[in-house]
Design a protein around this motif. Structure first.
Motif, PDB file in Angstrom:
ATOM      1  N   ASN A 152       0.814  -1.220   0.000  1.00 58.24           N
ATOM      2  CA  ASN A 152       0.000   0.000   0.000  1.00 58.24           C
ATOM      3  C   ASN A 152       0.847   1.268   0.000  1.00 58.24           C
ATOM      4  OD1 ASN A 152      -2.417  -1.374  -0.071  1.00 58.24           O
ATOM      5  ND2 ASN A 152      -2.662  -1.395   2.156  1.00 58.24           N
ATOM      6  N   ARG A 153       2.113   1.167   0.333  1.00 59.54           N
ATOM      7  CA  ARG A 153       3.001   2.344   0.317  1.00 59.54           C
ATOM      8  C   ARG A 153       3.579   2.585  -1.076  1.00 59.54           C
ATOM      9  NH1 ARG A 153       7.132   0.652   4.377  1.00 59.54           N
ATOM     10  NH2 ARG A 153       8.091   2.704   4.078  1.00 59.54           N
ATOM     11  N   TRP A 154       3.305   1.686  -2.001  1.00 63.15           N
ATOM     12  CA  TRP A 154       3.735   1.846  -3.390  1.00 63.15           C
ATOM     13  C   TRP A 154       2.564   2.337  -4.230  1.00 63.15           C
ATOM     14  CZ3 TRP A 154       8.389   0.439  -6.045  1.00 63.15           C
ATOM     15  CH2 TRP A 154       9.424   0.005  -5.203  1.00 63.15           C
ATOM     16  N   PRO A 155       2.827   3.142  -5.269  1.00 69.54           N
ATOM     17  CA  PRO A 155       1.747   3.522  -6.182  1.00 69.54           C
ATOM     18  C   PRO A 155       1.112   2.264  -6.773  1.00 69.54           C
ATOM     19  CG  PRO A 155       3.736   4.779  -6.647  1.00 69.54           C
ATOM     20  CD  PRO A 155       4.131   3.716  -5.671  1.00 69.54           C
ATOM     21  N   ARG A 156      -0.194   2.267  -6.920  1.00 68.30           N
ATOM     22  CA  ARG A 156      -0.892   1.076  -7.415  1.00 68.30           C
ATOM     23  C   ARG A 156      -0.332   0.598  -8.749  1.00 68.30           C
ATOM     24  NH1 ARG A 156      -5.015  -1.800  -6.069  1.00 68.30           N
ATOM     25  NH2 ARG A 156      -5.465  -0.418  -4.327  1.00 68.30           N
ATOM     26  N   ALA A 157       0.056   1.555  -9.595  1.00 65.80           N
ATOM     27  CA  ALA A 157       0.579   1.183 -10.911  1.00 65.80           C
ATOM     28  C   ALA A 157       1.911   0.443 -10.822  1.00 65.80           C
ATOM     29  CB  ALA A 157       0.733   2.429 -11.785  1.00 65.80           C
ATOM     30  N   GLU A 199      24.022  -7.948   8.142  1.00 65.30           N
ATOM     31  CA  GLU A 199      24.267  -6.525   7.898  1.00 65.30           C
ATOM     32  C   GLU A 199      24.604  -6.264   6.435  1.00 65.30           C
ATOM     33  OE1 GLU A 199      25.982  -4.682  12.016  1.00 65.30           O
ATOM     34  OE2 GLU A 199      27.198  -6.236  11.061  1.00 65.30           O
ATOM     35  N   VAL A 200      25.403  -7.138   5.833  1.00 68.79           N
ATOM     36  CA  VAL A 200      25.748  -6.955   4.422  1.00 68.79           C
ATOM     37  C   VAL A 200      24.497  -7.100   3.552  1.00 68.79           C
ATOM     38  CG1 VAL A 200      27.074  -7.879   2.490  1.00 68.79           C
ATOM     39  CG2 VAL A 200      28.132  -7.707   4.752  1.00 68.79           C
ATOM     40  N   LEU A 201      23.684  -8.125   3.827  1.00 65.26           N
ATOM     41  CA  LEU A 201      22.453  -8.309   3.063  1.00 65.26           C
ATOM     42  C   LEU A 201      21.492  -7.136   3.286  1.00 65.26           C
ATOM     43  CD1 LEU A 201      21.918 -12.127   3.628  1.00 65.26           C
ATOM     44  CD2 LEU A 201      22.336 -11.011   1.427  1.00 65.26           C
ATOM     45  N   ALA A 202      21.450  -6.630   4.495  1.00 63.82           N
ATOM     46  CA  ALA A 202      20.578  -5.490   4.779  1.00 63.82           C
ATOM     47  C   ALA A 202      21.038  -4.239   4.031  1.00 63.82           C
ATOM     48  CB  ALA A 202      20.536  -5.218   6.280  1.00 63.82           C
ATOM     49  N   ASP A 203      22.356  -4.055   3.889  1.00 67.34           N
ATOM     50  CA  ASP A 203      22.867  -2.919   3.118  1.00 67.34           C
ATOM     51  C   ASP A 203      22.328  -2.939   1.695  1.00 67.34           C
ATOM     52  OD1 ASP A 203      24.320  -2.066   5.278  1.00 67.34           O
ATOM     53  OD2 ASP A 203      26.258  -2.792   4.540  1.00 67.34           O
ATOM     54  N   ILE A 204      22.171  -4.146   1.149  1.00 68.30           N
ATOM     55  CA  ILE A 204      21.670  -4.285  -0.222  1.00 68.30           C
ATOM     56  C   ILE A 204      20.164  -4.109  -0.270  1.00 68.30           C
ATOM     57  CG2 ILE A 204      21.422  -5.896  -2.159  1.00 68.30           C
ATOM     58  CD1 ILE A 204      24.025  -7.252  -1.120  1.00 68.30           C
ATOM     59  N   TRP A 205      19.447  -4.778   0.642  1.00 67.38           N
ATOM     60  CA  TRP A 205      18.010  -4.922   0.492  1.00 67.38           C
ATOM     61  C   TRP A 205      17.175  -3.877   1.204  1.00 67.38           C
ATOM     62  CZ3 TRP A 205      15.688  -7.162  -3.218  1.00 67.38           C
ATOM     63  CH2 TRP A 205      16.356  -8.155  -3.934  1.00 67.38           C
ATOM     64  N   PHE A 206      17.663  -3.274   2.264  1.00 66.92           N
ATOM     65  CA  PHE A 206      16.845  -2.269   2.944  1.00 66.92           C
ATOM     66  C   PHE A 206      16.516  -1.106   2.007  1.00 66.92           C
ATOM     67  CE2 PHE A 206      16.277   1.394   5.854  1.00 66.92           C
ATOM     68  CZ  PHE A 206      15.147   0.944   6.506  1.00 66.92           C
ATOM     69  N   PRO A 207      17.498  -0.519   1.308  1.00 73.38           N
ATOM     70  CA  PRO A 207      17.139   0.549   0.374  1.00 73.38           C
ATOM     71  C   PRO A 207      16.335   0.045  -0.823  1.00 73.38           C
ATOM     72  CG  PRO A 207      19.495   0.062   0.234  1.00 73.38           C
ATOM     73  CD  PRO A 207      18.963  -0.674   1.419  1.00 73.38           C
ATOM     74  N   ALA A 208      16.576  -1.195  -1.250  1.00 73.24           N
ATOM     75  CA  ALA A 208      15.869  -1.710  -2.429  1.00 73.24           C
ATOM     76  C   ALA A 208      14.381  -1.909  -2.186  1.00 73.24           C
ATOM     77  CB  ALA A 208      16.496  -3.040  -2.865  1.00 73.24           C
ATOM     78  N   LEU A 209      13.984  -2.044  -0.927  1.00 77.75           N
ATOM     79  CA  LEU A 209      12.579  -2.276  -0.610  1.00 77.75           C
ATOM     80  C   LEU A 209      11.839  -0.998  -0.220  1.00 77.75           C
ATOM     81  CD1 LEU A 209      12.933  -5.592   1.417  1.00 77.75           C
ATOM     82  CD2 LEU A 209      12.010  -5.338  -0.889  1.00 77.75           C
ATOM     83  N   GLN A 210      12.522   0.112  -0.226  1.00 75.58           N
ATOM     84  CA  GLN A 210      11.866   1.368   0.129  1.00 75.58           C
ATOM     85  C   GLN A 210      10.956   1.826  -1.018  1.00 75.58           C
ATOM     86  OE1 GLN A 210      12.107   2.450   3.294  1.00 75.58           O
ATOM     87  NE2 GLN A 210      13.340   0.576   3.444  1.00 75.58           N
ATOM     88  N   PRO A 211       9.723   2.240  -0.697  1.00 76.85           N
ATOM     89  CA  PRO A 211       8.827   2.727  -1.751  1.00 76.85           C
ATOM     90  C   PRO A 211       9.304   4.048  -2.308  1.00 76.85           C
ATOM     91  CG  PRO A 211       7.853   3.053   0.407  1.00 76.85           C
ATOM     92  CD  PRO A 211       9.115   2.251   0.617  1.00 76.85           C
ATOM     93  N   PRO A 212       8.931   4.369  -3.539  1.00 74.55           N
ATOM     94  CA  PRO A 212       9.360   5.637  -4.130  1.00 74.55           C
ATOM     95  C   PRO A 212       8.777   6.818  -3.362  1.00 74.55           C
ATOM     96  CG  PRO A 212       7.678   4.590  -5.482  1.00 74.55           C
ATOM     97  CD  PRO A 212       8.066   3.587  -4.434  1.00 74.55           C
ATOM     98  N   THR A 213       9.540   7.903  -3.328  1.00 77.81           N
ATOM     99  CA  THR A 213       9.076   9.095  -2.600  1.00 77.81           C
ATOM    100  C   THR A 213       8.713  10.237  -3.534  1.00 77.81           C
ATOM    101  OG1 THR A 213      11.380   9.860  -2.431  1.00 77.81           O
ATOM    102  CG2 THR A 213      10.493   8.537  -0.598  1.00 77.81           C
ATOM    103  N   ASP A 214       8.871  10.027  -4.855  1.00 78.12           N
ATOM    104  CA  ASP A 214       8.634  11.115  -5.815  1.00 78.12           C
ATOM    105  C   ASP A 214       7.361  10.916  -6.604  1.00 78.12           C
ATOM    106  OD1 ASP A 214       9.532   8.879  -7.109  1.00 78.12           O
ATOM    107  OD2 ASP A 214      10.855   9.948  -8.505  1.00 78.12           O
ATOM    108  N   GLU A 215       6.467  10.049  -6.140  1.00 77.36           N
ATOM    109  CA  GLU A 215       5.209   9.833  -6.868  1.00 77.36           C
ATOM    110  C   GLU A 215       4.042   9.977  -5.929  1.00 77.36           C
ATOM    111  OE1 GLU A 215       5.063   6.432  -9.478  1.00 77.36           O
ATOM    112  OE2 GLU A 215       7.231   6.284  -9.536  1.00 77.36           O
TER     113      GLU A 215
END
Length: 215
Positions: A152-157, A199-215
């Motif tokens: 729900n934090r991601w745009p539906r599209a 911690e290494v895996l989190a460095d990769i995946w924590f930012p990758a799972l963040q929803p966009p903030t510009d839409e």
């Protein structure tokens, strides 16, 4: 449908119900043991029914086929269902805390460790029976379905992309665990006690799972 007594209370299970539950559990347990010991392609329904001491007709009262049995083993006998791991992730991502995500990665890897014996069976089933792909696909979809707040934090599209990112996370965690802990073909000692695998895996995946903030 739940049976009730004359007072509207749940009726006590009768002997036949208890026997059915006992037989189903025996099929699950013996099926799991045989799959782990011999591998999925080398186990037949007859092998399982002989181990349990029941007929093929009884087997088919509980399961459609061997694929259905394996899916039920994963759903009913694994320690702490995978869906619960990703429901946990849904809450963790809502906190926005990197440290919480690191702790979640540790818990996810622990889930693989607790269920390591049965995990290769899924790859064996996929290789042996193309029809199992639909079951495998459904199991992945269940994980993203357990993360409604994340979606729900991601745009539906872009919900398809959001789901895809979780599926990639699932895949990398599974393959990392398989190669590191089952096959022994990858190793990470770390540069020091402060840099764990999580911690290494989190460095990769924590930012990758963040929803966009510009839409």
């Amino acid at each position: 449908m739940e049976t009730k007594d004359g007072a509207g209370r749940p009726a006590a299970p009768n002997l036949r119900d208890e026997q059915k539950r006992h037989t189903r559990r025996a099929l699950l347990d013996h099926g799991r043991q045989l799959f782990v010991a011999r591998s999925y392609p080398n186990v037949t329904i007859d092998d399982i029914t002989r181990a349990v001491g029941c007929s093929r007709a009884t087997f088919y009262l509980h399961f459609k086929n061997k694929m259905d049995l394996l899916a039920s083993i994963s759903a009913e006998t694994t320690e702490y269902r995978a869906k619960e791991v990703y429901r946990d992730l849904d809450a963790v991502l809502l906190t926005g805390e990197h440290v919480e995500f690191v702790a979640w990665v540790d818990r996810a890897l622990d889930w693989f460790a607790r269920n390591r014996e049965i995990l290769p069976t899924w790859d064996q089933a996929l290789a042996a029976e193309p029809e199992f792909q639909a079951i495998g696909r459904h199991s992945i979809q269940e994980l993203t379905d357990a993360m409604p707040q994340y979606l729900n934090r991601w745009p539906r599209a872009r919900h398809g992309e959001a789901r895809f990112r979780v599926e990639l996370l699932v895949t990398q965690l599974e393959r990392y665990f398989t190669r590191a802990e089952v096959q022994g073909t990858i190793d990470y000692a770390g540069d020091g006690p402060e840099r764990s695998v999580a911690e290494v895996l989190a460095d990769i995946w924590f930012p990758a799972l963040q929803p966009p903030t510009d839409e």
